[in-house]
Design a protein around this motif. Structure first.
Motif, short mmCIF file in Angstrom:
data_model
loop_
_atom_site.label_atom_id
_atom_site.label_comp_id
_atom_site.label_asym_id
_atom_site.label_seq_id
_atom_site.Cartn_x
_atom_site.Cartn_y
_atom_site.Cartn_z
N ILE A 45 45.16 28.68 37.05
CA ILE A 45 44.76 27.66 37.93
C ILE A 45 44.63 26.24 36.66
CG2 ILE A 45 42.60 26.45 38.70
CD1 ILE A 45 43.70 28.51 40.51
N ALA A 46 44.24 26.43 35.52
CA ALA A 46 44.60 25.29 34.43
C ALA A 46 45.67 24.26 34.74
CB ALA A 46 43.85 25.76 33.37
N PRO A 47 46.48 25.19 34.42
CA PRO A 47 48.01 24.48 34.38
C PRO A 47 48.39 23.59 35.63
CG PRO A 47 48.28 26.81 33.66
CD PRO A 47 47.12 26.61 34.32
N LEU A 48 47.79 24.01 36.69
CA LEU A 48 47.88 23.05 38.12
C LEU A 48 47.44 21.87 37.90
CD1 LEU A 48 47.42 26.04 40.59
CD2 LEU A 48 49.50 25.61 39.41
N SER A 49 46.31 21.86 37.41
CA SER A 49 45.60 20.47 37.23
C SER A 49 45.63 19.80 38.70
CB SER A 49 46.18 19.41 36.24
OG SER A 49 46.31 19.67 35.17
N ILE A 50 44.89 20.37 39.53
CA ILE A 50 44.98 19.95 41.14
C ILE A 50 43.32 19.71 41.41
CG2 ILE A 50 47.20 20.53 42.10
CD1 ILE A 50 45.71 23.10 42.95
N SER A 51 43.31 18.37 42.11
CA SER A 51 41.76 18.22 42.55
C SER A 51 41.84 18.40 44.09
CB SER A 51 41.45 16.72 42.33
OG SER A 51 41.53 16.32 41.05
N LEU A 52 40.78 19.07 44.31
CA LEU A 52 40.50 19.66 45.79
C LEU A 52 39.05 19.44 46.45
CD1 LEU A 52 42.59 23.12 45.86
CD2 LEU A 52 43.20 21.03 46.71
N CYS A 53 38.85 19.62 47.48
CA CYS A 53 37.38 19.54 48.09
C CYS A 53 36.75 20.90 47.78
CB CYS A 53 37.74 18.91 49.57
SG CYS A 53 37.95 20.38 50.87
N ASP A 54 35.61 20.96 47.95
CA ASP A 54 34.87 22.18 47.83
C ASP A 54 35.42 23.17 48.59
OD1 ASP A 54 32.87 23.35 46.43
OD2 ASP A 54 31.79 23.35 48.19
N GLU A 55 35.57 23.09 50.03
CA GLU A 55 36.19 24.09 50.68
C GLU A 55 37.52 24.53 50.23
OE1 GLU A 55 35.96 22.79 54.99
OE2 GLU A 55 37.90 24.26 55.40
N CYS A 56 38.49 23.52 49.97
CA CYS A 56 39.83 24.25 49.50
C CYS A 56 39.72 24.60 48.18
CB CYS A 56 40.73 23.04 49.73
SG CYS A 56 41.25 22.36 51.31
N THR A 57 38.81 24.45 47.28
CA THR A 57 38.72 24.95 46.05
C THR A 57 38.41 26.35 46.29
OG1 THR A 57 38.03 22.85 44.88
CG2 THR A 57 37.35 24.89 43.83
N LYS A 58 37.43 26.86 47.24
CA LYS A 58 36.92 27.95 47.40
C LYS A 58 38.04 29.06 47.72
CE LYS A 58 32.10 27.32 47.94
NZ LYS A 58 31.23 26.53 48.75
N LEU A 59 38.95 28.33 48.77
CA LEU A 59 40.00 29.10 49.36
C LEU A 59 41.03 29.43 48.31
CD1 LEU A 59 41.02 30.24 52.10
CD2 LEU A 59 42.19 28.09 52.42
N LEU A 60 41.22 28.39 47.48
CA LEU A 60 42.50 28.70 46.45
C LEU A 60 42.03 29.68 45.47
CD1 LEU A 60 45.01 27.97 44.90
CD2 LEU A 60 43.89 26.04 43.97
N LEU A 61 40.76 29.60 45.14
CA LEU A 61 40.25 30.70 44.21
C LEU A 61 40.20 31.96 44.85
CD1 LEU A 61 37.40 28.72 42.26
CD2 LEU A 61 39.74 29.07 41.62
N TYR A 62 39.83 31.99 46.24
CA TYR A 62 39.93 33.20 46.75
C TYR A 62 41.30 33.68 46.86
CZ TYR A 62 39.46 36.65 50.96
OH TYR A 62 39.51 37.56 51.61
N ALA A 63 42.29 33.13 47.33
CA ALA A 63 43.77 33.24 47.32
C ALA A 63 44.24 33.72 46.10
CB ALA A 63 44.62 32.09 48.02
N ALA A 64 43.91 33.23 44.98
CA ALA A 64 44.40 33.44 43.76
C ALA A 64 43.84 34.85 43.16
CB ALA A 64 43.90 32.25 42.92
N SER A 65 42.64 34.93 43.55
CA SER A 65 41.95 36.28 43.03
C SER A 65 42.76 37.59 44.06
CB SER A 65 40.43 36.28 43.39
OG SER A 65 40.39 36.46 44.62
N LYS A 66 43.04 37.14 45.33
CA LYS A 66 43.85 38.29 46.01
C LYS A 66 44.98 38.71 45.38
CE LYS A 66 40.58 39.18 48.82
NZ LYS A 66 40.07 40.59 48.93
N ARG A 67 45.89 37.37 45.14
CA ARG A 67 47.22 37.41 44.29
C ARG A 67 46.96 38.13 43.03
NH1 ARG A 67 50.74 39.20 42.93
NH2 ARG A 67 52.93 38.31 42.73
#
Ligand code: SF4
Ligand SMILES: [Zn+2]
Length: 119
Positions: A46-68
């Motif tokens: 995640i760190a190298p991506l340096s992206i800013s997201l809202c709280d809802e999208c942050t949770k979704l990205l972290l969820y999807a990343a953990s599944k991947r």
């Protein structure tokens, strides 16, 4: 040369980040955003991506990343063709909505790499 497993996971998480960031910019333009940080092993992707997201999208990205990260398949099939369906609701519906929204925009921009993989 074939990319190694870590490279493939990193590439897929970067694609997820790109899709979700495009959606968040378009659909959540008024929501407050912060740079996404992951915990544990996810942070290295995640760190190298340096992206800013809202709280809802942050949770979704972290969820999807953990599944991947935990995906048992190598090579990984497109999630839509997978029999495991590791995403629970409402995440599954949300990620599909985002893939549709951002996928269409990426096609219009000519960035079609990886889109088939996730649809
Ligand atoms: S849905 Fe299937 S292919 Fe997609 S991350 Fe989960 S286990 Fe892997
Ligand atoms: Zn958002």
């Amino acid at each position: 040369m074939q990319p190694n497993c870590t490279d493939l996971i990193g590439r897929d998480i970067a694609v997820l980040g790109r899709f979700i960031a495009l959606y968040c910019r378009g659909r959540h333009s008024k929501k407050q955003k912060a740079v996404v940080r992951g915990k544990g092993k996810i942070e290295q992707y995640i760190a190298p991506l340096s992206i800013s997201l809202c709280d809802e999208c942050t949770k979704l990205l972290l969820y999807a990343a953990s599944k991947r990260l935990l995906c048992p398949y190598n090579p990984k099939p497109a999630c839509k063709d997978c029999e495991t369906h590791c995403y629970g609701e409402p995440h599954r519906s949300r990620i599909r909505t985002i893939m549709r929204y951002s996928g269409v925009r990426m096609i219009l921009r000519g960035s079609v790499t990886y889109i088939k993989k996730f649809f």
